[in-house]
Design a protein around this motif. Structure first.
Motif, PDB file in Angstrom:
ATOM      1  N   GLY A   1      -8.043   2.961  -3.013  1.00 41.59           N
ATOM      2  CA  GLY A   1      -9.197   3.515  -2.320  1.00 41.59           C
ATOM      3  C   GLY A   1     -10.230   2.451  -2.013  1.00 41.59           C
ATOM      4  O   GLY A   1     -10.832   2.435  -0.924  1.00 41.59           O
ATOM      5  N   GLN A   2     -10.446   1.543  -2.948  1.00 41.10           N
ATOM      6  CA  GLN A   2     -11.427   0.488  -2.731  1.00 41.10           C
ATOM      7  C   GLN A   2     -10.962  -0.484  -1.653  1.00 41.10           C
ATOM      8  O   GLN A   2     -11.765  -0.973  -0.855  1.00 41.10           O
ATOM      9  CB  GLN A   2     -11.698  -0.243  -4.046  1.00 41.10           C
ATOM     10  CG  GLN A   2     -12.322   0.660  -5.095  1.00 41.10           C
ATOM     11  CD  GLN A   2     -12.942  -0.104  -6.241  1.00 41.10           C
ATOM     12  OE1 GLN A   2     -13.421  -1.226  -6.083  1.00 41.10           O
ATOM     13  NE2 GLN A   2     -12.969   0.506  -7.412  1.00 41.10           N
ATOM     14  N   ALA A   3      -9.657  -0.758  -1.622  1.00 39.51           N
ATOM     15  CA  ALA A   3      -9.117  -1.643  -0.579  1.00 39.51           C
ATOM     16  C   ALA A   3      -9.310  -1.025   0.799  1.00 39.51           C
ATOM     17  O   ALA A   3      -9.669  -1.717   1.765  1.00 39.51           O
ATOM     18  CB  ALA A   3      -7.641  -1.918  -0.835  1.00 39.51           C
TER      19      ALA A   3
ATOM     20  N   ALA B   1      -4.097  -4.912  -3.352  1.00 36.66           N
ATOM     21  CA  ALA B   1      -4.005  -3.659  -2.612  1.00 36.66           C
ATOM     22  C   ALA B   1      -4.315  -3.872  -1.125  1.00 36.66           C
ATOM     23  O   ALA B   1      -3.664  -3.272  -0.256  1.00 36.66           O
ATOM     24  CB  ALA B   1      -4.958  -2.625  -3.210  1.00 36.66           C
ATOM     25  N   LEU B   2      -5.281  -4.722  -0.839  1.00 35.39           N
ATOM     26  CA  LEU B   2      -5.594  -5.047   0.562  1.00 35.39           C
ATOM     27  C   LEU B   2      -4.389  -5.678   1.255  1.00 35.39           C
ATOM     28  O   LEU B   2      -4.057  -5.332   2.391  1.00 35.39           O
ATOM     29  CB  LEU B   2      -6.774  -6.016   0.620  1.00 35.39           C
ATOM     30  CG  LEU B   2      -8.156  -5.475   0.954  1.00 35.39           C
ATOM     31  CD1 LEU B   2      -9.196  -6.586   0.818  1.00 35.39           C
ATOM     32  CD2 LEU B   2      -8.208  -4.886   2.360  1.00 35.39           C
ATOM     33  N   ALA B   3      -3.753  -6.611   0.572  1.00 33.41           N
ATOM     34  CA  ALA B   3      -2.609  -7.312   1.158  1.00 33.41           C
ATOM     35  C   ALA B   3      -1.436  -6.373   1.404  1.00 33.41           C
ATOM     36  O   ALA B   3      -0.670  -6.556   2.356  1.00 33.41           O
ATOM     37  CB  ALA B   3      -2.185  -8.462   0.253  1.00 33.41           C
ATOM     38  N   ILE B   4      -1.292  -5.362   0.561  1.00 42.13           N
ATOM     39  CA  ILE B   4      -0.199  -4.401   0.705  1.00 42.13           C
ATOM     40  C   ILE B   4      -0.523  -3.365   1.779  1.00 42.13           C
ATOM     41  O   ILE B   4       0.307  -3.057   2.641  1.00 42.13           O
ATOM     42  CB  ILE B   4       0.080  -3.696  -0.638  1.00 42.13           C
ATOM     43  CG1 ILE B   4       0.633  -4.705  -1.659  1.00 42.13           C
ATOM     44  CG2 ILE B   4       1.053  -2.542  -0.459  1.00 42.13           C
ATOM     45  CD1 ILE B   4       0.599  -4.196  -3.085  1.00 42.13           C
TER      46      ILE B   4
ATOM     47  N   VAL C   1       2.801   1.292 -10.448  1.00 44.07           N
ATOM     48  CA  VAL C   1       3.349   1.603  -9.120  1.00 44.07           C
ATOM     49  C   VAL C   1       3.138   0.438  -8.157  1.00 44.07           C
ATOM     50  O   VAL C   1       4.051   0.012  -7.452  1.00 44.07           O
ATOM     51  CB  VAL C   1       2.699   2.890  -8.563  1.00 44.07           C
ATOM     52  CG1 VAL C   1       3.208   3.183  -7.157  1.00 44.07           C
ATOM     53  CG2 VAL C   1       2.975   4.073  -9.485  1.00 44.07           C
ATOM     54  N   ALA C   2       1.921  -0.094  -8.151  1.00 48.43           N
ATOM     55  CA  ALA C   2       1.572  -1.132  -7.174  1.00 48.43           C
ATOM     56  C   ALA C   2       2.392  -2.402  -7.364  1.00 48.43           C
ATOM     57  O   ALA C   2       2.755  -3.071  -6.382  1.00 48.43           O
ATOM     58  CB  ALA C   2       0.091  -1.459  -7.278  1.00 48.43           C
ATOM     59  N   ALA C   3       2.704  -2.749  -8.606  1.00 54.40           N
ATOM     60  CA  ALA C   3       3.403  -4.010  -8.883  1.00 54.40           C
ATOM     61  C   ALA C   3       4.756  -4.091  -8.178  1.00 54.40           C
ATOM     62  O   ALA C   3       5.240  -5.185  -7.875  1.00 54.40           O
ATOM     63  CB  ALA C   3       3.582  -4.188 -10.389  1.00 54.40           C
TER      64      ALA C   3
ATOM     65  N   LYS D   1       2.916 -11.216   2.081  1.00 55.40           N
ATOM     66  CA  LYS D   1       3.348 -12.371   2.875  1.00 55.40           C
ATOM     67  C   LYS D   1       2.272 -13.440   3.029  1.00 55.40           C
ATOM     68  O   LYS D   1       2.568 -14.567   3.435  1.00 55.40           O
ATOM     69  CB  LYS D   1       3.774 -11.900   4.273  1.00 55.40           C
ATOM     70  CG  LYS D   1       4.869 -10.837   4.277  1.00 55.40           C
ATOM     71  CD  LYS D   1       6.147 -11.341   3.623  1.00 55.40           C
ATOM     72  CE  LYS D   1       7.256 -10.301   3.704  1.00 55.40           C
ATOM     73  NZ  LYS D   1       8.477 -10.734   2.967  1.00 55.40           N
ATOM     74  N   ALA D   2       1.024 -13.101   2.740  1.00 49.69           N
ATOM     75  CA  ALA D   2      -0.067 -14.052   2.952  1.00 49.69           C
ATOM     76  C   ALA D   2       0.051 -15.241   1.996  1.00 49.69           C
ATOM     77  O   ALA D   2       0.507 -15.094   0.852  1.00 49.69           O
ATOM     78  CB  ALA D   2      -1.407 -13.359   2.729  1.00 49.69           C
ATOM     79  N   PRO D   3      -0.345 -16.444   2.434  1.00 49.51           N
ATOM     80  CA  PRO D   3      -0.383 -17.601   1.524  1.00 49.51           C
ATOM     81  C   PRO D   3      -1.213 -17.262   0.291  1.00 49.51           C
ATOM     82  O   PRO D   3      -2.316 -16.708   0.410  1.00 49.51           O
ATOM     83  CB  PRO D   3      -1.052 -18.694   2.364  1.00 49.51           C
ATOM     84  CG  PRO D   3      -0.821 -18.278   3.782  1.00 49.51           C
ATOM     85  CD  PRO D   3      -0.826 -16.787   3.791  1.00 49.51           C
ATOM     86  N   THR D   4      -0.674 -17.577  -0.879  1.00 51.00           N
ATOM     87  CA  THR D   4      -1.297 -17.117  -2.124  1.00 51.00           C
ATOM     88  C   THR D   4      -1.368 -18.229  -3.158  1.00 51.00           C
ATOM     89  O   THR D   4      -0.392 -18.927  -3.400  1.00 51.00           O
ATOM     90  CB  THR D   4      -0.490 -15.948  -2.719  1.00 51.00           C
ATOM     91  OG1 THR D   4      -0.475 -14.852  -1.786  1.00 51.00           O
ATOM     92  CG2 THR D   4      -1.088 -15.484  -4.030  1.00 51.00           C
TER      93      THR D   4
END
Length: 323
Positions: free
Chosen positions: A99-101, A130-133, A233-235, A242-245
């Motif tokens: 929700g925050q993302a 969460a934003l990246a997903i 669940v998120a993991a 895909k973003a550089p991390t």
């Protein structure tokens, strides 16, 4: 006369500087998020950067750490997460990083940021993931700083359990937390930084006392209570990021286990780079600030000697120890 002109010019520059850093409440779907947007200047060499703070704090935490070093180099967005600082809590969905993302994605659009490097510290790392997903188009790169992103088996602090209780939690947060928090905040700050030392004036400059307001404290407790189940669940989705991390953590972090979280995350995100700093505690955003900025530069595509910078941090903090 020249002195008067000089003073007037300086005053004008300072006023413009302060005006640009004024907080703004923005509607993101029936509730408002507070943020400070600082536009890039003439020395721009980085894409926009969004900073997501951790638990029990506000936007002034990353702002104190990063603003001075990065101002002018790229557009900077500092956000009070839902229920923290001056931001509204919003609905029940905002107890979850999902929700925050979603809320932060909407805020980015309304603040004119199409995509950015996301910097998330501790609990903020879960929102960054969460934003990246959920909104990969908004994420140009991620820097995780001591992230909390996986389920764990042990409990959390007793006062978070008490504050998140359905009925008694409201009473505990209203009558016990404020006086107890005033007495304990300096000790708690030292524990979060340990074995390293917090900067002078940290509590005052980051407005840390906002975290012990009853509603903010209870919302924070509910977030932490729900995080482990969310991560189960998120993991499973981290492998799709895909973003550089880049992930930075300390091997003496007693708040968020580097083995459970950072090391695991580095294995799950394809191409992610992990940097573990010896004798670094939980506040990598402060104690390893120069390394974190180098990581931002690296995910932006610049060539940076991250290992060399990590070794320099280790040398600087080699003798740090808890009182």
């Amino acid at each position: 006369m020249s002195l008067l002109i000089s003073c007037s010019a300086s005053f004008g520059q300072a006023a413009a500087h302060d005006a640009e850093a004024q907080p703004l409440l923005t509607d993101v779907g029936g509730y408002r998020l507070n943020s400070i947007l600082i536009q890039a200047g003439g020395k721009k060499d980085l894409p926009p950067i969004v900073f997501i703070h951790g638990a029990s704090t506000t936007l002034y935490d990353p702002m104190l750490s990063f603003r001075e070093r990065l101002e002018g180099r790229g557009t900077l967005l500092f956000i009070d997460r839902p229920g923290h600082g001056r931001s509204d809590a919003g609905g029940r969905e905002n107890v979850s990083p999902d929700g925050q993302a979603d809320a932060i994605s909407t805020l980015m659009e309304k603040r004119g940021i199409g995509g950015a490097i996301i910097v998330g510290h501790s609990f903020g790392g879960a929102i960054a993931a969460a934003l990246a997903i959920r909104h990969p188009d908004k994420v140009r790169g991620i820097v995780f700083l001591s992230p909390a992103v996986y389920p764990w088996s042990s409990g959390v602090a007793w006062y978070y359990d008490a504050a998140s209780a359905p009925v008694a939690g409201a009473l505990f947060s209203a009558f016990i937390v404020p006086p107890l928090g005033l007495l304990a905040i300096n000790r708690a700050t030292k524990a979060v930084f340990a074995p390293n030392q917090p900067p002078a004036g940290y509590v005052e400059k980051t407005k840390a006392l906002q975290a012990i307001r009853p509603q903010a404290f209870r919302h924070n407790a509910r977030e932490i209570a729900a995080l482990s189940d969310w991560a189960k669940v998120a993991a499973k989705q981290y492998r799709y990021i895909k973003a550089p991390t880049i992930i930075i953590t300390g091997d003496t972090d007693k708040i968020v286990s580097p083995d459970i979280h950072a090391r695991h995350l580095a294995r799950d995100i394809p191409g992610a780079r992990l940097i573990v700093v010896h004798n670094l505690g939980h506040k990598s955003d402060y104690i390893a600030n120069d390394l974190a900025i180098a990581a931002i530069e690296r995910v932006a595509g610049r060539k940076v000697d991250l290992l060399g910078m990590a070794r320099a941090v280790e040398k600087r903090i080699a003798n740090d120890c808890s009182d």
